[in-house]
Design a protein around this motif. Structure first.
Motif, PDB file in Angstrom:
ATOM      1  N   ALA A   1      41.196  52.672  62.267  1.00 31.03           N
ATOM      2  CA  ALA A   1      39.825  52.365  61.569  1.00 31.03           C
ATOM      3  C   ALA A   1      39.396  51.248  62.251  1.00 31.03           C
ATOM      4  N   SER A   2      38.197  51.179  62.105  1.00 35.28           N
ATOM      5  CA  SER A   2      37.425  50.162  62.860  1.00 35.28           C
ATOM      6  C   SER A   2      37.561  48.525  62.419  1.00 35.28           C
ATOM      7  N   GLY A   3      37.917  48.598  60.828  1.00 28.62           N
ATOM      8  CA  GLY A   3      38.241  47.016  60.474  1.00 28.62           C
ATOM      9  C   GLY A   3      37.154  46.733  59.512  1.00 28.62           C
ATOM     10  N   ILE A   4      36.123  47.485  59.763  1.00 30.91           N
ATOM     11  CA  ILE A   4      34.804  47.477  58.729  1.00 30.91           C
ATOM     12  C   ILE A   4      35.156  47.780  57.442  1.00 30.91           C
ATOM     13  N   LEU A   5      34.884  47.139  56.449  1.00 33.86           N
ATOM     14  CA  LEU A   5      35.144  47.592  55.110  1.00 33.86           C
ATOM     15  C   LEU A   5      33.735  47.864  54.311  1.00 33.86           C
ATOM     16  N   ASN A   6      33.886  49.161  53.907  1.00 32.86           N
ATOM     17  CA  ASN A   6      32.801  49.704  53.003  1.00 32.86           C
ATOM     18  C   ASN A   6      33.286  50.192  51.824  1.00 32.86           C
ATOM     19  N   TRP A   7      33.236  49.619  50.684  1.00 34.49           N
ATOM     20  CA  TRP A   7      34.106  50.230  49.430  1.00 34.49           C
ATOM     21  C   TRP A   7      33.422  51.561  48.869  1.00 34.49           C
ATOM     22  N   ASN A   8      32.122  51.868  49.689  1.00 34.67           N
ATOM     23  CA  ASN A   8      31.469  52.801  49.314  1.00 34.67           C
ATOM     24  C   ASN A   8      31.931  54.163  50.037  1.00 34.67           C
ATOM     25  N   ASP A   9      32.877  53.855  50.901  1.00 30.64           N
ATOM     26  CA  ASP A   9      33.400  55.007  52.078  1.00 30.64           C
ATOM     27  C   ASP A   9      34.640  54.647  52.386  1.00 30.64           C
ATOM     28  N   ILE A  10      35.871  54.680  51.460  1.00 34.50           N
ATOM     29  CA  ILE A  10      37.171  54.303  51.729  1.00 34.50           C
ATOM     30  C   ILE A  10      37.896  55.775  51.545  1.00 34.50           C
ATOM     31  N   ALA A  11      39.080  55.827  52.309  1.00 32.16           N
ATOM     32  CA  ALA A  11      39.876  56.855  52.085  1.00 32.16           C
ATOM     33  C   ALA A  11      40.555  57.254  50.335  1.00 32.16           C
ATOM     34  N   TYR A  12      40.695  56.280  49.713  1.00 28.00           N
ATOM     35  CA  TYR A  12      41.121  56.476  48.524  1.00 28.00           C
ATOM     36  C   TYR A  12      40.154  55.759  47.608  1.00 28.00           C
ATOM     37  N   PRO A  13      39.132  56.402  47.056  1.00 25.05           N
ATOM     38  CA  PRO A  13      38.116  55.658  46.289  1.00 25.05           C
ATOM     39  C   PRO A  13      38.581  54.928  45.155  1.00 25.05           C
ATOM     40  N   HIS A  14      39.825  55.300  44.197  1.00 25.52           N
ATOM     41  CA  HIS A  14      39.973  54.513  43.140  1.00 25.52           C
ATOM     42  C   HIS A  14      40.748  53.530  43.683  1.00 25.52           C
ATOM     43  N   PHE A  15      41.109  52.998  44.756  1.00 25.20           N
ATOM     44  CA  PHE A  15      41.551  51.712  45.094  1.00 25.20           C
ATOM     45  C   PHE A  15      40.520  50.710  44.486  1.00 25.20           C
ATOM     46  N   TYR A  16      39.232  51.169  44.715  1.00 21.72           N
ATOM     47  CA  TYR A  16      38.294  50.123  43.879  1.00 21.72           C
ATOM     48  C   TYR A  16      38.596  49.645  42.659  1.00 21.72           C
ATOM     49  N   THR A  17      38.923  50.591  41.886  1.00 17.48           N
ATOM     50  CA  THR A  17      39.494  50.360  40.468  1.00 17.48           C
ATOM     51  C   THR A  17      40.553  49.232  40.427  1.00 17.48           C
ATOM     52  N   HIS A  18      41.558  49.471  41.346  1.00 20.70           N
ATOM     53  CA  HIS A  18      42.769  48.407  41.416  1.00 20.70           C
ATOM     54  C   HIS A  18      42.211  47.140  41.920  1.00 20.70           C
ATOM     55  N   ARG A  19      41.197  47.052  42.956  1.00 20.84           N
ATOM     56  CA  ARG A  19      40.492  45.918  43.139  1.00 20.84           C
ATOM     57  C   ARG A  19      39.862  45.081  42.069  1.00 20.84           C
ATOM     58  N   GLU A  20      39.183  45.942  41.478  1.00 25.12           N
ATOM     59  CA  GLU A  20      38.517  45.155  40.356  1.00 25.12           C
ATOM     60  C   GLU A  20      39.438  44.748  39.167  1.00 25.12           C
ATOM     61  N   GLN A  21      40.163  45.440  38.857  1.00 25.83           N
ATOM     62  CA  GLN A  21      41.287  45.104  37.770  1.00 25.83           C
ATOM     63  C   GLN A  21      41.928  43.948  38.246  1.00 25.83           C
ATOM     64  N   ILE A  22      42.350  43.640  39.541  1.00 22.51           N
ATOM     65  CA  ILE A  22      43.066  42.636  40.065  1.00 22.51           C
ATOM     66  C   ILE A  22      42.440  41.415  40.333  1.00 22.51           C
ATOM     67  N   ARG A  23      41.285  41.441  40.521  1.00 24.94           N
ATOM     68  CA  ARG A  23      40.167  40.472  40.890  1.00 24.94           C
ATOM     69  C   ARG A  23      39.776  39.961  39.397  1.00 24.94           C
ATOM     70  N   ALA A  24      39.518  40.551  38.380  1.00 28.22           N
ATOM     71  CA  ALA A  24      39.379  39.801  37.206  1.00 28.22           C
ATOM     72  C   ALA A  24      40.160  39.196  36.313  1.00 28.22           C
ATOM     73  N   LEU A  25      41.779  39.115  37.005  1.00 23.30           N
ATOM     74  CA  LEU A  25      42.398  38.249  36.377  1.00 23.30           C
ATOM     75  C   LEU A  25      42.618  36.791  36.885  1.00 23.30           C
ATOM     76  N   PHE A  26      41.392  36.203  37.532  1.00 23.35           N
ATOM     77  CA  PHE A  26      41.603  35.072  38.225  1.00 23.35           C
ATOM     78  C   PHE A  26      41.819  34.050  37.168  1.00 23.35           C
ATOM     79  N   TRP A  27      42.754  33.004  37.570  1.00 22.06           N
ATOM     80  CA  TRP A  27      42.865  31.961  36.703  1.00 22.06           C
ATOM     81  C   TRP A  27      43.860  30.891  37.728  1.00 22.06           C
ATOM     82  N   ARG A  28      43.823  29.708  36.908  1.00 16.29           N
ATOM     83  CA  ARG A  28      44.432  28.581  37.737  1.00 16.29           C
ATOM     84  C   ARG A  28      45.349  27.970  36.775  1.00 16.29           C
ATOM     85  N   ALA A  29      46.566  27.590  37.426  1.00 13.50           N
ATOM     86  CA  ALA A  29      47.609  26.884  36.529  1.00 13.50           C
ATOM     87  C   ALA A  29      47.003  25.398  35.650  1.00 13.50           C
ATOM     88  N   SER A  30      46.190  24.751  36.364  1.00 16.36           N
ATOM     89  CA  SER A  30      45.853  23.517  35.923  1.00 16.36           C
ATOM     90  C   SER A  30      44.907  23.720  34.732  1.00 16.36           C
TER      91      SER A  30
END
Length: 346
Positions: A27-56
């Protein structure tokens, strides 16, 4: 002999943007979320990113006042379990980075970076909680648990062996084993500890700590979903590792882990009002069955398909259950987790 993986070059423009394999590909190292080998990984990305929080962000004022009113058994369990969680979450930041460094899929690198960041915040949260309720001496003592407590050291022996072997000898086989243990950490090893804090909260004790734990629990559920999905996809791309011997190894690790988690729970939760140790053992087996289904395997504990600790549902999130005959699938038949039927609580 298993294929040895090496760190992937940061940028290799001669290669395609869409990776040819998750590990050991190009792979080139260039990330294009609209052209990835496993498109549903984008859903994982969004679900994980949505959980941002801080202990403080969590108010620990009442916990600071309440800690001294806990029973001696509760205080000891509190400090030991925080020590356990810190021992497990600390290496998770590192293992996420190591998996990322070896992946030739830029979407995996991106997701693992987010997971590593969240694991780092989990570890910070344990220090934050302890600084709110204990002296510096007690705080340091709690963080020493993972180095000195004989029961915990015994419990973590295989985790240490598998992770360190992967670090020293990063083959496909060792990567798959490391991912199995990552799913065990995310989906089984934390749960008797989580239950302790939720039990305190349902008795209106240490609610701030319980809130923090629920955030961590929510993160771990999503991490477990992605790592198990990554495991399944990696095995599908490398069917030569899909052997009866490896399947038996996975089952053996789950049996051993359930045994050690049960021993730990009886050791650390003895005398805790509101915790039924027999019920806890059933919950551990229930969790093991669920994580096996995430990996595409079958239950090994008959009669533990339903959660025996119904009260805990008020404190944890739900997510899709999975079960396919993945170990019999070929790469082109790979089915993403989100397409699998079934939905019930953790």
């Amino acid at each position: 002999m298993s294929q040895t993986l090496t760190k992937v070059k940061i940028l290799e423009p001669i290669n395609p943007n869409k990776s040819t394999a998750l590990f050991g590909g190009k792979a080139s190292g260039i990330l294009n979320w609209n052209d990835i080998a496993y498109p549903h990984f984008y859903t994982h990305r969004e679900q994980i990113r949505a959980l941002f929080w801080r202990a403080s962000e969590v108010d620990m004022t009442q916990d600071t006042k309440q800690f001294s009113t806990l029973s001696e058994e509760e205080q000891n369990a509190f400090l030991k379990i925080i020590g356990l969680l810190a021992t497990l979450d600390g290496p998770q930041t590192d293992i996420a980075g190591r998996i990322s460094n070896l992946s030739t899929d830029p979407s995996v690198k991106s997701i693992m970076a987010t997971i590593a960041d969240q694991e780092s915040e989990h570890n910070h949260s344990y220090a934050y909680v302890l600084s709110s309720v204990a002296t510096l001496h007690k705080q340091n003592e709690s963080f020493e648990t993972g180095r000195k407590d004989e029961v915990l050291l015994k419990r973590n022996e295989r985790i240490m062996e598998v992770y360190n072997e992967f670090s020293e000898n990063p083959t496909i086989a060792n990567l798959l084993k490391a991912m199995v243990y990552t799913t065990l950490l995310e989906g089984l090893f934390f749960y008797s500890g989580f239950a302790f804090f939720y039990n305190l909260a349902r008795n209106q004790k240490m609610v701030g700590t319980s809130t923090m734990i629920s955030y961590i629990n929510r993160d771990e559920l999503q991490h477990g979903r992605f790592i198990s999905d990554l495991f399944r996809a990696t095995l599908a791309e490398n069917p030569e590792y899909n052997t009866a011997e490896f399947t038996d190894w996975v089952y053996d690790q789950f049996r051993h882990s359930v045994e050690q988690e049960t021993i730990w729970s009886k050791y650390v939760l003895a005398g805790i009002d509101g915790i039924d140790l027999l019920e806890m053992e059933g919950y551990i087996k229930y969790r093991a069955n669920k994580m096996l289904r995430l990996l595409g395997l079958s239950d090994i504990y008959e009669g533990y398909t339903d959660n025996p600790m119904k009260w805990i549902r008020a404190y944890v999130d739900n997510f899709d259950d999975t079960k396919t005959d993945f170990f019999e699938q070929k790469s082109r038949q790979y089915t993403k987790t989100s397409d699998l039927n079934g939905f019930d609580e953790l």
